[in-house]
Design a protein around this motif. Structure first.
Motif, PDB file in Angstrom:
ATOM      1  N   VAL A   1       0.825  -1.216   0.000  1.00  0.00           N
ATOM      2  CA  VAL A   1       0.000   0.000   0.000  1.00  0.00           C
ATOM      3  C   VAL A   1       0.859   1.265   0.000  1.00  0.00           C
ATOM      4  N   PRO A   2       1.855   1.381   0.891  1.00  0.00           N
ATOM      5  CA  PRO A   2       2.702   2.589   0.826  1.00  0.00           C
ATOM      6  C   PRO A   2       3.462   2.708  -0.495  1.00  0.00           C
TER       7      PRO A   2
ATOM      8  N   HIS B   1       1.147   3.856  -3.243  1.00  0.00           N
ATOM      9  CA  HIS B   1       0.843   5.279  -3.077  1.00  0.00           C
ATOM     10  C   HIS B   1       2.008   6.146  -3.552  1.00  0.00           C
ATOM     11  N   GLU B   2       3.226   5.616  -3.363  1.00  0.00           N
ATOM     12  CA  GLU B   2       4.410   6.420  -3.697  1.00  0.00           C
ATOM     13  C   GLU B   2       4.825   6.253  -5.154  1.00  0.00           C
TER      14      GLU B   2
ATOM     15  N   GLY C   1       3.072   4.030  -7.593  1.00  0.00           N
ATOM     16  CA  GLY C   1       2.062   3.565  -8.531  1.00  0.00           C
ATOM     17  C   GLY C   1       2.257   2.098  -8.867  1.00  0.00           C
TER      18      GLY C   1
END
Length: 409
Positions: A38-39, A42-43, A45
């Motif tokens: 997830v991180p 988010h960072e 793609g």
């Protein structure tokens, strides 16, 4: 022979451990992937972590495939080919993440963890693992070579960590293989001791009773509605034994009773005990087998007399009826049978004649037409009064009642 048996045992054990490992990974990988992905998504793609997502999906599918194969294809558990295939796929997965994560960024931590843990779990021969490790190290060299633009010194420096991982895996393979061989030998020794203990237990007790003791530690008393009981005694043995030294006496009894034991086992009956020169056998509902045993025991002793120049004779009594059986004591426990049926069989033996087989009317009725009997008449039995008894002469040769049979002398 030991090597083949050990390899079979090792394959089954390594397969079982690999399945357990895959079950753990299959459960922990999805939440761990969510935590890390997830991180990153988010960072960077999807494009930035696509390789990681693909690797996680592949690892999960491999684990689920092994679990499914173990569940629905149990024949694979003892075969080396499927295990070696899984090891190759597992090392391939570790190499994949090592090439992407380590070869491109220099981080070989996941590669090292997977490779060393796999080496510790699956104990396969070194000849199987060594080519896999060599191929893995070669594959890792490709992205490092690309990253370092072909600089040999920097490529060598970049491969120090994976090289150390491979060396550690080779050592773990050797250690695991030696440990498993030692464990196998200990297991075999323990199994041999257990089999010897079981053999002693099965010789002392009937198999069903021994199994009950092994499972629950105790035995429920059993009631038999129709139990055939045979008592045999060597007539005149006390006088005969007085002329023998103790060791010779034991050898004589051992040879005679061993021949009786073989006959009991052949007819699948139950020997209960020996007391001195007396021998006791029971047969739940199988009176005909007990009668055949009595005739063969008498013939066996006659054969012994002929071979050794002795003149011993058996005195046998047989009765059938209700009885109770159970195990007495905790130390040196004894399986025994009690009841009026046992007492009558014992009295029939003691009131018989040397070389003859005395049976009750119940035995005659249950044995049917398979044997020749001759009525002895009413016999006074100690503690029982007068009882109609018969002599068992042998297997029937003529129809019952075709000719009178003389009473044995």
């Amino acid at each position: 022979m030991e090597d083949a048996a050990f390899r079979q045992w090792l394959t089954q054990r390594s397969w079982a451990m690999s399945v357990r490992y895959c079950k753990v990974v299959a459960v922990l990988l999805p939440p761990a992937a969510l935590t890390t992905d997830v991180p990153l998504l988010h960072e960077h793609g999807v494009g930035g972590v696509g390789w990681l997502l693909a690797w996680q999906v592949a690892a999960e599918l491999v684990c689920l495939a092994l679990i499914a194969a173990d569940r629905w294809l149990p024949a694979l558990r003892g075969r080396e080919g499927p295990l070696y295939t899984f090891c190759g796929v597992f090392i391939g997965l570790c190499t994949w993440i090592g090439m992407v994560d380590g070869g491109m960024r220099g981080d070989f931590s996941i590669y090292a963890a997977g490779m060393t843990f796999g080496a510790a779990v699956a104990g396969t021969p070194r000849r199987v693992r060594q080519p896999m490790y060599a191929a893995s190290l070669f594959a890792l060299a490709l992205p490092v070579w690309h990253r370092e633009a072909g600089d040999a010194v920097r490529v060598a420096a970049g491969l120090v960590n994976p090289f150390c991982v491979v060396v550690l895996c080779l050592w773990l393979d050797r250690f695991t293989y030696s440990r498993d061989r030692a464990l196998y030998r200990e297991t075999q020794r323990a199994e041999a001791e257990r089999e010897r203990a079981d053999g002693v237990l099965y010789n002392v007790l009937p198999r069903a009773v021994a199994d009950e003791i092994k499972q629950s530690g105790r035995v429920q008393a059993r009631k038999f509605d129709n139990l055939g009981v045979l008592f045999a005694d060597i007539a005149g043995f006390t006088q005969f034994s007085s002329r023998l030294p103790p060791d010779a006496l034991v050898l004589v009894l051992d040879e005679i009773f061993s021949s009786f034991d073989a006959l009991v086992q052949q007819h699948r009956l139950e020997k209960i005990k020996t007391i001195g020169d007396a021998y006791m056998v029971v047969a739940p509902g199988r009176i005909d087998a007990l009668c055949r045993l009595a005739l063969e025991m008498r013939a066996a002793l006659e054969h012994y007399n002929h071979a050794n120049g002795t003149g011993m004779a058996l005195r046998i009594g047989i009765h059938a009826g209700p009885a109770v059986a159970g195990v007495l004591g905790v130390q040196r426990f004894l399986y025994d049978v009690w009841g009026d049926t046992v007492n009558i069989a014992s009295r029939l033996e003691s009131a018989g004649r040397a070389g003859s087989i005395q049976v009750s009317e119940t035995v005659v009725r249950q044995a049917g037409e398979a044997f020749d009997f001759h009525a002895r008449g009413l016999v006074e039995l100690q503690g029982r009064g007068r009882l109609l008894t018969y002599w068992l002469l042998g297997a029937a040769r003529v129809p019952r009642g075709a000719s009178p049979l003389a009473e044995p002398a």
